[in-house]
Design an enzyme around this catalytic site. Structure first.
Site, PDB file in Angstrom:
ATOM      1  CE  LYS A   1      -8.724  -2.011   4.241  1.00 51.41           C
ATOM      2  NZ  LYS A   1      -8.943  -2.982   3.183  1.00 51.41           N
TER       3      LYS A   1
ATOM      4  CD1 TRP B   1      -2.128  -2.303   1.534  1.00 50.48           C
ATOM      5  CD2 TRP B   1      -2.954  -1.160  -0.206  1.00 50.48           C
ATOM      6  NE1 TRP B   1      -3.093  -3.077   0.931  1.00 50.48           N
ATOM      7  CE2 TRP B   1      -3.620  -2.408  -0.131  1.00 50.48           C
ATOM      8  CE3 TRP B   1      -3.301  -0.282  -1.234  1.00 50.48           C
ATOM      9  CZ2 TRP B   1      -4.609  -2.782  -1.037  1.00 50.48           C
ATOM     10  CZ3 TRP B   1      -4.291  -0.650  -2.138  1.00 50.48           C
ATOM     11  CH2 TRP B   1      -4.932  -1.887  -2.034  1.00 50.48           C
TER      12      TRP B   1
ATOM     13  CG  ASP C   1      -3.260   4.331   3.833  1.00 48.47           C
ATOM     14  OD1 ASP C   1      -4.356   4.211   4.414  1.00 48.47           O
ATOM     15  OD2 ASP C   1      -2.963   3.675   2.806  1.00 48.47           O
TER      16      ASP C   1
HETATM   17  C1  LIG Z   1      -3.634   0.275   3.804  1.00 49.22           C
HETATM   18  C2  LIG Z   1      -4.507   0.488   2.624  1.00 49.22           C
HETATM   19  N1  LIG Z   1      -4.398   1.642   1.922  1.00 49.22           N
HETATM   20  C3  LIG Z   1      -5.167   1.891   0.851  1.00 49.22           C
HETATM   21  C4  LIG Z   1      -6.092   0.980   0.397  1.00 49.22           C
HETATM   22  C5  LIG Z   1      -6.914   1.296  -0.815  1.00 49.22           C
HETATM   23  O1  LIG Z   1      -8.212   1.602  -0.400  1.00 49.22           O
HETATM   24  P1  LIG Z   1      -9.424   1.761  -1.422  1.00 49.22           P
HETATM   25  O2  LIG Z   1      -9.696   0.402  -1.962  1.00 49.22           O
HETATM   26  O3  LIG Z   1     -10.528   2.315  -0.583  1.00 49.22           O
HETATM   27  O4  LIG Z   1      -9.022   2.703  -2.484  1.00 49.22           O
HETATM   28  C6  LIG Z   1      -6.245  -0.228   1.088  1.00 49.22           C
HETATM   29  C7  LIG Z   1      -7.242  -1.210   0.619  1.00 49.22           C
HETATM   30  O5  LIG Z   1      -7.363  -2.286   1.126  1.00 49.22           O
HETATM   31  C8  LIG Z   1      -5.432  -0.478   2.223  1.00 49.22           C
HETATM   32  O6  LIG Z   1      -5.539  -1.631   2.903  1.00 49.22           O
HETATM   33 MG   LIG Z   2       0.960  -4.635   2.208  1.00 48.51          MG
END
Ligand SMILES: Cc1ncc(COP(=O)(O)O)c(C=O)c1O
Ligand SMILES: [Mg+2]
Ligand SMILES: Cc1ncc(COP(=O)(O)O)c(C=O)c1O
Ligand SMILES: [Mg+2]
Ligand SMILES: [Mg+2]
Ligand SMILES: [Mg+2]
Lengths: 361, 361
Positions: B196, B102, B172
């Site tokens: 989540k 991520w 994030d």
């Molecule tokens: C830590 C993290 N950041 C960003 C995202 C991306 O989120 P979205 O699918 O809402 O764009 C996720 C998705 O699982 C995530 O786990």
């Molecule tokens: Mg990861």
């Protein structure tokens, strides 16, 4: 209590049968043991819903093979950003028709990114008319030509489209998508917030021609890049699961009831009922809008004064007719009569309009 | 049938009581005669829900007065775009910690917009460790310092934060927001996809310090401009009504049950149960992750071979434990054990893990 008659401009009326189906499956989706809204977007259950929603859009709208269907979170307003960022960056020029609140918002965002040529501005007629499409021309080398098919606040709706030659028309259909057949050969891209005819709020449907995808700015960040959504079939990131699911149920219903031709017929019947009462009211109900471009989705009207309009809205509300107040920016009254509003609710409204006029005359 | 045990990584487990409340009010929201999802976002009914959701975030998280709370459609991935467009445009520099899938996605988008200085890259340890925060420094003049508090796929979680002086940390928190108290004094902005711990998918929660708002790129298009969302209290355009409503019900429950301290206690208890079984399994269940940064939200583990993992996932599914397959990009198994997963479901999982090991040894 009985279901209210829903004249809201958006989020707006959904079929009661769809609400009931959502309700039935909310805790345990079709025997999976889980609600769909707590199920991974990579699961078989959601995968099926997602694919079905896309297939239904393609089938019902008659989307040609050379167009991709995208579901993008963030609403139609995010499209006001994505369109210029993808197609106007780097000193390019586009054409805009200014026909009311919504086209002006799209225009304001485009101007921040590139050069915008205003082809038509309805300012002089207070955005109550539309130009004859055959008189409009795109400028040479223009990246796109923007139109708002239905101005939700002003209550005016394009009935025909300009011929812009090689310049692709991009059309904001937020408030009349799925209300009538779409002649895809006239458009390079159409888009719409979901929360009027399609379903609940939460995303925009974008239908975009393949050659437009190739013209996207190659330096876009992922979410803002139409190509990314197209390549991943709108599963690049977590989609708005609930809203897409609910839309799929609305689409199923439209399909079962005969598709867009039938929808269009009903919509014309519904809007005619209200416009006829207005036209026969001897000026008690006044439409600011030119007869030739009256919207079949958002019927706006005014009365002699604001007191009367307020009383009208309050009495209607007491009869379980909600959402009849005009947008704050323009005042007056507005009856949004989207696809899912039953004819009987429109009949109830026009009966009330006639009663109210009698009582006040 | 009984509710399944939900180990999905997102969209993920919601309290059954919340699902039942949504179900009850789906067709007629609290006697209004309409579903909330077909009610205008400018209505009194939705206005109340929206405000309540914001107030609950502020109260439960202890958000200081000099931070604004925003709800922005499009998911956390749209934030990967909005952050650099607002804070990195025009030749600016930022710092990034690369700790897994991520953070690398957020980094890829930032690099398209400006200069990115990589402060830490866990590549050499396959993203199974995190650096000691006290060893990290921001570069002089950096616009922000980006951290991913919990890597949902890799299963590693920051337990403490670096001191970056005047450089604001942007974090994030998609997969561990609301799992523990947030020390706001350490952050300039935090953000999280809702799907989540907070609720269903459809938007991101952004909590941003006032001085950060003042530093936003002044030439942003409306939807991409944090200032616009802040000024309009996340009602600039149509919000994702359903998802915000559902989140508000989850928040009510967290508040009633004692807030973030209590939530954190339960989460540690739940994750310990699984890590203990792994640690006592004589290597039957292996964690790739450094003990000191094991995630309390996403517990990843592997077995001797893929066959065994497949059988584990299949047998678990037969016992109504779903979502235990690891992310396709890394394989193995993953138990996501978010806030709303009952302790009893974790107990059922560890009992099954022990049984399965016995049967296979
Ligand atoms: C830590 C993290 N950041 C960003 C995202 C991306 O989120 P979205 O699918 O809402 O764009 C996720 C998705 O699982 C995530 O786990
Ligand atoms: Mg990861
Ligand atoms: C014609 C039109 N375009 C754009 C929008 C903005 O849509 P959203 O609120 O989904 O951003 C609206 C909203 O009502 C609209 O009616
Ligand atoms: Mg309506
Ligand atoms: Mg308008
Ligand atoms: Mg889960």
């Amino acid at each position: 209590m009985s279901h209210a008659k829903n004249f809201y401009a958006g989020p707006s009326v959904l079929p009661v049968s769809v609400l009931e189906e959502i309700q039935k499956d909310m805790v345990d989706y079709k025997g999976s043991g889980l609600s769909l809204i707590e199920t991974s977007h990579r699961s078989a259950e959601y995968g099926q819903v997602h694919k079905n929603a896309m297939n239904l859009v393609r089938e019902i709208f008659g989307v040609p093979d050379n167009f991709k269907i995208l579901f993008i979170g963030g609403g139609a307003t995010l499209q006001f950003s994505m369109i210029p960022l993808n197609f106007l960056s780097g000193g390019k020029t586009c054409d805009f028709t200014l026909t009311g609140t919504w086209s002006k918002k799209a225009y304001a965002d485009a101007k921040k990114v590139g050069n915008v040529n205003v082809v038509y501005d309805g300012k002089d007629n207070s955005y109550t008319r539309l130009p004859d499409p055959s008189t409009l021309k795109a400028s040479p080398g223009s990246s796109y030509f923007h139109i708002t098919s239905n101005e939700t606040i002003g209550g005016i709706q394009w009935k025909d489209w300009p011929d812009t030659g090689d310049v692709p028309i991009i059309c904001d259909m937020s408030s009349d998508i799925m209300s009538r057949p779409i002649p895809f050969e006239k458009f390079g891209m159409i888009y719409a917030g979901a929360q009027k005819n399609l379903g609940p709020s939460g995303f925009a449907v974008v239908i975009i021609r393949d050659d437009m995808l190739e013209k996207c700015n190659p330096n876009m960040t992922a979410f803002l890049d139409y190509k990314v959504h197209a390549e991943k079939e709108s599963l690049y990131n977590t989609p708005p699961v609930f809203s897409i699911y609910a839309m799929s149920l609305v689409l199923e219903k439209v399909k079962a009831e005969g598709g867009l031709k039938e929808v269009e017929k009903r919509n014309k019947e519904k809007s005619k009922l209200i416009y006829d009462v207005m036209d026969k009211s001897n000026g008690f109900y006044k439409s600011p809008v030119d007869v030739s471009v009256r919207s079949d989705m958002n019927v706006v009207f005014t009365m002699a004064n604001e007191e009367l309009e307020k009383e009208f809205v309050a009495q209607a509300k007491a009869k379980q007719m909600v959402g009849l107040k005009g947008h704050v920016s323009v005042g007056g009254c507005r009856a949004s009569i989207y696809n899912s509003l039953p004819l009987s609710d429109v009949v109830a409204l026009v009966e009330f309009m006639q009663e109210f006029q009698k009582a006040k005359s």
